[in-house]
Design an enzyme around this catalytic site. Sequence first.
Site, short mmCIF file in Angstrom:
data_model
loop_
_atom_site.label_atom_id
_atom_site.label_comp_id
_atom_site.label_asym_id
_atom_site.label_seq_id
_atom_site.Cartn_x
_atom_site.Cartn_y
_atom_site.Cartn_z
N ASP A 148 12.20 3.80 0.48
CA ASP A 148 11.81 2.95 1.64
C ASP A 148 10.26 2.49 1.58
OD1 ASP A 148 12.23 1.81 4.00
OD2 ASP A 148 11.71 3.81 5.29
N HIS A 184 10.05 -6.01 -2.34
CA HIS A 184 11.53 -5.69 -2.93
C HIS A 184 11.27 -5.80 -4.58
CE1 HIS A 184 13.05 -4.94 1.02
NE2 HIS A 184 13.03 -6.24 1.19
N LEU A 239 23.16 9.81 -18.02
CA LEU A 239 22.94 9.93 -16.31
C LEU A 239 23.86 8.76 -15.69
CD1 LEU A 239 20.70 10.26 -14.34
CD2 LEU A 239 19.76 8.07 -14.99
C1 IPE Z 1 17.01 2.58 4.72
O1 IPE Z 1 15.79 2.37 5.23
C2 IPE Z 1 17.96 1.84 4.07
C3 IPE Z 1 17.52 1.86 2.43
C4 IPE Z 1 16.44 2.48 2.05
C5 IPE Z 1 18.17 0.93 1.57
P1 IPE Z 1 15.64 1.39 6.34
O2 IPE Z 1 14.16 0.85 6.60
O3 IPE Z 1 16.73 0.41 6.48
O4 IPE Z 1 15.73 2.48 7.47
P2 IPE Z 1 15.15 2.65 9.16
O5 IPE Z 1 15.48 1.39 9.70
O6 IPE Z 1 13.69 2.74 8.96
O7 IPE Z 1 15.84 3.75 9.69
C1 IPE Z 2 13.49 -0.24 1.72
O1 IPE Z 2 12.10 -0.84 2.15
C2 IPE Z 2 14.34 -1.24 1.05
C3 IPE Z 2 15.46 -1.89 1.97
C4 IPE Z 2 15.86 -1.20 3.24
C5 IPE Z 2 16.27 -2.66 1.21
P1 IPE Z 2 12.16 -1.71 3.68
O2 IPE Z 2 12.27 -2.91 3.27
O3 IPE Z 2 12.74 -0.85 4.46
O4 IPE Z 2 10.41 -1.54 3.62
P2 IPE Z 2 9.79 -1.19 5.00
O5 IPE Z 2 10.47 0.25 5.69
O6 IPE Z 2 10.17 -2.32 6.04
O7 IPE Z 2 8.36 -1.00 4.83
MG MG Z 3 12.22 0.50 5.80
#
Ligand code: IPE
Ligand code: IPE
Ligand code: MG
Length: 243
Positions: A16, A33, A127
């Site tokens: 995240d 990303h 792995l």
């Molecule tokens: C969880 O992160 C999903 C992934 C890392 C793929 P999100 O950013 O979507 O989750 P919330 O919205 O903070 O709970």
């Molecule tokens: C996690 O990073 C990746 C996915 C959920 C695909 P985020 O896109 O949720 O990044 P933040 O939480 O907005 O910083």
């Molecule tokens: Mg996120």
Amino acid sequence: MSEKRSIPKHVAIIMDGNGRWAKQRGKERYEGHIAGAKAVDAVVRAAGVAGIEYLTLYTFSTENWGRPQAEIDAIMELFCSMVASKADELVAEGVNVKIMGERNRFSQKVLDMINHIETVTAPGKRLNLILAFNYSSRREMVLALQDIARRVKEGEVKIEDIDEALFSDSLMTAGVPDPDLIIRTSGEYRLSNFLLWQASYSEMYFPEVLWPDFGEEDFQRALNIYASRERRYGLVTKDKEER
Ligand code: IPE
Ligand code: IPE
Ligand code: MG
């Protein structure tokens, strides 16, 4: 030191913070990303070196379909280009890739890439890399329940035979040991619909670092922290002298 250092068999990561990483740099979310995909590379390598058997990465949640279409398209595109550019290296490293999630919403191009990477890496023994992609734990459990109900209806399973093992074997993670360690980056302290059943006794680690900045040292630190934890599973601590 006489005690053997404990290495987790299965590490699961909620990657995240890509969006915030991009925002901090005045970039578009998709650029976060792209940077996040590079961190995946580093962690897969580190996991192989550390002797981890299973690495599960939360790549895209069922709820993530609610994001702007341009961001979703960029993530799908990134998945396809990562698979295309990394396939040979993953095969050479003995990584076995499995995609975990419902496949009904993916484009044909993404489906072809999933097929490709699973097929070419199938012989990998070093792995097991599991990508949770269009995954959500509640949906996984509902599908497991539907499957069990169907088997009961067909007389294949008796209601009184439904137990934890049968339920586990009906999940998308069937055959995979529960995660020993779950890491979530970016200073968010929640599971966001990830491996809720499987996480019953997982150790949790929540580093503040945003996912694109998570590197091999961060992974090593997580393993050290894991090794220092005592897992009791509801029991009492064994006196060291008694061991
Ligand atoms: C969880 O992160 C999903 C992934 C890392 C793929 P999100 O950013 O979507 O989750 P919330 O919205 O903070 O709970
Ligand atoms: C996690 O990073 C990746 C996915 C959920 C695909 P985020 O896109 O949720 O990044 P933040 O939480 O907005 O910083
Ligand atoms: Mg996120």
